[in-house]
Scaffold this motif. Structure first.
Motif, PDB file in Angstrom:
ATOM      1  N   ALA A 179       0.806  -1.218   0.000  1.00 36.83           N
ATOM      2  CA  ALA A 179       0.000   0.000   0.000  1.00 36.83           C
ATOM      3  C   ALA A 179       0.837   1.265   0.000  1.00 36.83           C
ATOM      4  N   GLY A 180       2.125   1.134   0.291  1.00 36.28           N
ATOM      5  CA  GLY A 180       2.944   2.317   0.320  1.00 36.28           C
ATOM      6  C   GLY A 180       3.299   2.853  -1.048  1.00 36.28           C
ATOM      7  N   ASP A 181       3.273   2.006  -2.027  1.00 37.77           N
ATOM      8  CA  ASP A 181       3.746   2.400  -3.354  1.00 37.77           C
ATOM      9  C   ASP A 181       2.971   3.583  -3.914  1.00 37.77           C
ATOM     10  N   PRO A 182       3.706   4.543  -4.479  1.00 42.15           N
ATOM     11  CA  PRO A 182       3.064   5.742  -5.035  1.00 42.15           C
ATOM     12  C   PRO A 182       1.979   5.416  -6.057  1.00 42.15           C
ATOM     13  N   ASP A 183       2.223   4.422  -6.894  1.00 41.08           N
ATOM     14  CA  ASP A 183       1.222   4.048  -7.889  1.00 41.08           C
ATOM     15  C   ASP A 183      -0.053   3.563  -7.226  1.00 41.08           C
ATOM     16  N   LEU A 184       0.108   2.642  -6.305  1.00 40.95           N
ATOM     17  CA  LEU A 184      -1.055   2.112  -5.604  1.00 40.95           C
ATOM     18  C   LEU A 184      -1.804   3.239  -4.918  1.00 40.95           C
ATOM     19  N   GLN A 185      -1.037   4.131  -4.359  1.00 38.02           N
ATOM     20  CA  GLN A 185      -1.648   5.238  -3.664  1.00 38.02           C
ATOM     21  C   GLN A 185      -2.453   6.112  -4.609  1.00 38.02           C
ATOM     22  N   ALA A 186      -1.867   6.363  -5.769  1.00 36.47           N
ATOM     23  CA  ALA A 186      -2.558   7.199  -6.746  1.00 36.47           C
ATOM     24  C   ALA A 186      -3.851   6.535  -7.210  1.00 36.47           C
ATOM     25  N   VAL A 187      -3.792   5.221  -7.372  1.00 32.12           N
ATOM     26  CA  VAL A 187      -4.994   4.518  -7.810  1.00 32.12           C
ATOM     27  C   VAL A 187      -6.039   4.513  -6.704  1.00 32.12           C
ATOM     28  N   TYR A 188      -5.583   4.247  -5.469  1.00 31.27           N
ATOM     29  CA  TYR A 188      -6.515   4.258  -4.341  1.00 31.27           C
ATOM     30  C   TYR A 188      -7.114   5.640  -4.146  1.00 31.27           C
ATOM     31  N   GLN A 189      -6.269   6.650  -4.435  1.00 29.86           N
ATOM     32  CA  GLN A 189      -6.687   8.032  -4.192  1.00 29.86           C
ATOM     33  C   GLN A 189      -8.085   8.290  -4.747  1.00 29.86           C
ATOM     34  N   GLY A 190      -8.306   7.852  -5.961  1.00 27.76           N
ATOM     35  CA  GLY A 190      -9.641   7.991  -6.514  1.00 27.76           C
ATOM     36  C   GLY A 190     -10.620   6.988  -5.935  1.00 27.76           C
ATOM     37  N   THR A 250       4.890  22.008  10.745  1.00 25.57           N
ATOM     38  CA  THR A 250       5.999  22.571   9.981  1.00 25.57           C
ATOM     39  C   THR A 250       5.882  22.168   8.513  1.00 25.57           C
ATOM     40  N   ALA A 251       6.514  22.962   7.679  1.00 24.09           N
ATOM     41  CA  ALA A 251       6.481  22.678   6.245  1.00 24.09           C
ATOM     42  C   ALA A 251       7.047  21.298   5.956  1.00 24.09           C
ATOM     43  N   LEU A 252       8.079  20.941   6.690  1.00 16.31           N
ATOM     44  CA  LEU A 252       8.686  19.623   6.471  1.00 16.31           C
ATOM     45  C   LEU A 252       7.715  18.515   6.847  1.00 16.31           C
ATOM     46  N   GLN A 253       7.041  18.678   7.963  1.00 15.23           N
ATOM     47  CA  GLN A 253       6.058  17.678   8.366  1.00 15.23           C
ATOM     48  C   GLN A 253       4.995  17.501   7.298  1.00 15.23           C
ATOM     49  N   ARG A 254       4.498  18.614   6.784  1.00 14.90           N
ATOM     50  CA  ARG A 254       3.471  18.545   5.744  1.00 14.90           C
ATOM     51  C   ARG A 254       3.999  17.819   4.509  1.00 14.90           C
ATOM     52  N   ALA A 255       5.217  18.180   4.140  1.00  9.21           N
ATOM     53  CA  ALA A 255       5.795  17.570   2.940  1.00  9.21           C
ATOM     54  C   ALA A 255       5.946  16.070   3.116  1.00  9.21           C
ATOM     55  N   LEU A 256       6.407  15.667   4.293  1.00  5.38           N
ATOM     56  CA  LEU A 256       6.618  14.237   4.520  1.00  5.38           C
ATOM     57  C   LEU A 256       5.277  13.513   4.653  1.00  5.38           C
ATOM     58  N   ASP A 257       4.286  14.170   5.240  1.00  4.18           N
ATOM     59  CA  ASP A 257       2.949  13.575   5.262  1.00  4.18           C
ATOM     60  C   ASP A 257       2.490  13.275   3.841  1.00  4.18           C
ATOM     61  N   ASP A 258       2.746  14.227   2.952  1.00  2.00           N
ATOM     62  CA  ASP A 258       2.285  14.047   1.581  1.00  2.00           C
ATOM     63  C   ASP A 258       3.084  12.973   0.841  1.00  2.00           C
ATOM     64  N   SER A 259       4.287  12.706   1.314  1.00  5.59           N
ATOM     65  CA  SER A 259       5.108  11.671   0.676  1.00  5.59           C
ATOM     66  C   SER A 259       4.983  10.334   1.378  1.00  5.59           C
ATOM     67  N   ALA A 260       4.050  10.248   2.330  1.00  7.35           N
ATOM     68  CA  ALA A 260       4.021   9.103   3.245  1.00  7.35           C
ATOM     69  C   ALA A 260       3.918   7.766   2.531  1.00  7.35           C
ATOM     70  N   GLY A 261       3.563   7.798   1.252  1.00 10.44           N
ATOM     71  CA  GLY A 261       3.427   6.545   0.529  1.00 10.44           C
ATOM     72  C   GLY A 261       4.747   5.919   0.169  1.00 10.44           C
ATOM     73  N   ASP A 262       5.767   6.709   0.072  1.00  8.76           N
ATOM     74  CA  ASP A 262       7.048   6.204  -0.412  1.00  8.76           C
ATOM     75  C   ASP A 262       7.578   5.054   0.439  1.00  8.76           C
ATOM     76  N   PRO A 263       8.060   4.011  -0.219  1.00 11.61           N
ATOM     77  CA  PRO A 263       8.577   2.846   0.504  1.00 11.61           C
ATOM     78  C   PRO A 263       9.661   3.199   1.514  1.00 11.61           C
ATOM     79  N   ASP A 264      10.535   4.121   1.156  1.00 13.26           N
ATOM     80  CA  ASP A 264      11.589   4.522   2.083  1.00 13.26           C
ATOM     81  C   ASP A 264      11.001   5.151   3.337  1.00 13.26           C
ATOM     82  N   LEU A 265      10.126   6.113   3.129  1.00 13.29           N
ATOM     83  CA  LEU A 265       9.504   6.776   4.267  1.00 13.29           C
ATOM     84  C   LEU A 265       8.783   5.763   5.133  1.00 13.29           C
ATOM     85  N   GLN A 266       8.142   4.835   4.465  1.00 13.23           N
ATOM     86  CA  GLN A 266       7.382   3.836   5.183  1.00 13.23           C
ATOM     87  C   GLN A 266       8.313   2.974   6.029  1.00 13.23           C
ATOM     88  N   ALA A 267       9.442   2.594   5.439  1.00 15.07           N
ATOM     89  CA  ALA A 267      10.394   1.763   6.168  1.00 15.07           C
ATOM     90  C   ALA A 267      10.933   2.513   7.378  1.00 15.07           C
TER      91      ALA A 267
END
Lengths: 199, 199
Positions: free
Chosen positions: A115-126, B105-122
């Motif tokens: 579920a973390g993958d950006p693609d999956l997220q984009a698809v789920y988003q809708g 913080t701006a960084l928190q917001r940015a990372l929230d928005d990137s939360a899908g990334d596998p790295d961030l998730q790990a």
DNA sequence: TGGTATAGGTAAACGGTGTTGACCTGTCAA
DNA sequence: TTGACAGGTCAACACCGTTTACCTATACCA
């Protein structure tokens, strides 16, 4: 344009637009189920389907298109919203607990784990909106129905998320019925009217 | 080994291990804040820092190491768990609503928005447990403290998730105080004892 | 003073990804 | 017979994170 796929032979054709499309889709479904989304590359899918890589993009636009198509076929929370109004939250709670225990189809489990993958997220988003919140809001009706739907979605997504990110071992160790009841209570609280503030 | 970084000139040195490390970290922080995690490549960070790409891996092991370091510096939910026991869920609810409205913080917001990334998730995978559930469980004490902590984490993560995936416009349209109260009620329900089943 | 070990930095490549454009080919219709 | 064209192939493109081999300037020591 409407050229028939069947060539007349007894067994189905092994080539042709629809056949190739179906083979790619089947391979993608199988590989995603076994290894998740992110770990499966376009070339792996093509190779497994005995098909050229470029055809994936020709027929599905991009790798993401495969996901969209698969999720479109399977539906999200199929048949969960429909049914008796009074037992809705119970059904959702049971579903959540079931997912917490890693049940559900193999594909569902695999995609939950990816579920973390950006693609999956984009698809789920809708799809979260159209397949969960919208039906829920329509089902509930009344003022702030969408807000109630969003809260329910938040609890459901959060439970899925906590399993992904922490394992949810403590939750899975609980008595299943008690946990289900508690989650149902949470969902019921999500649905209570907002005009009178919660205590 | 302990060679001093200062060369004796009035202004600080522009090279040397610690200086370069700091420049990379600062650039990463700035770019992550502006563009999220996944969209920023190692080469962009290196270029912005005026430094060779290979140094990122030399000093931080991998791109993910930058994230780990930044999050280690900033902390997660800083000071949120500590404090008066009775107002814990209120603080968490306020925090959740605040995040729902894109504050922080701006960084928190940015990372929230990137939360899908596998790295961030790990990276979060460890931190959610050690920085949220563990302290919560220790704070709460008693039987099933970890389960209660997990439920709280689920609601908090779910709210963050629903914003990410749906926008949570319906929730943000609500009266802020009512929403906060409702979320607090949800969190309180998460913490109630499991030995007596919820109604 | 000369020699050398070494920390710090660099350039270029590696293997991988998703994606695209140019080309071929077999079938069908005129 | 001759086009047209859908279906398929191949090789490349532009990236990505990462690693390896190399260079260079400094610090220390005989």
């Amino acid at each position: 344009m409407d050229r028939p796929d069947e060539t007349g032979s007894g067994t189905g054709p092994t080539r042709g637009r629809e056949v190739t499309r179906a083979r790619i889709l089947a391979s993608a479904r199988e590989l995603f189920t076994d290894e998740g989304y992110g770990s499966v590359s376009s070339r792996m899918i093509a190779s497994h389907a005995g098909v050229n890589v470029a055809l994936i993009n020709r027929y599905f636009g991009a790798k993401r298109g495969l996901l969209t198509e698969i999720l479109r076929e399977d539906g999200v929370f199929p048949g969960l919203i429909e049914g008796d109004h009074d037992t809705l939250t119970r059904r959702l709670a049971e579903h959540a607990v079931s997912r917490l225990h890693g049940e559900g189809t193999a594909l569902q489990r695999a995609l939950d784990d990816s579920a973390g993958d950006p693609d999956l997220q984009a698809v789920y988003q809708g799809r979260i909106t159209t397949a969960m919140i919208d039906p829920l809001a329509a089902y509930l009706g009344g003022d702030g129905a969408r807000a109630h739907g969003s809260l329910v979605a938040a609890v459901m997504l959060g439970l899925s998320r906590v399993r992904l990110v922490e394992g949810a071992t403590a939750l899975r160790a609980l008595d299943r019925e008690r946990l289900t009841a508690r989650i149902q209570a949470l969902l019921d609280l999500c649905l209570e009217d907002f005009t009178e503030p919660a205590v």
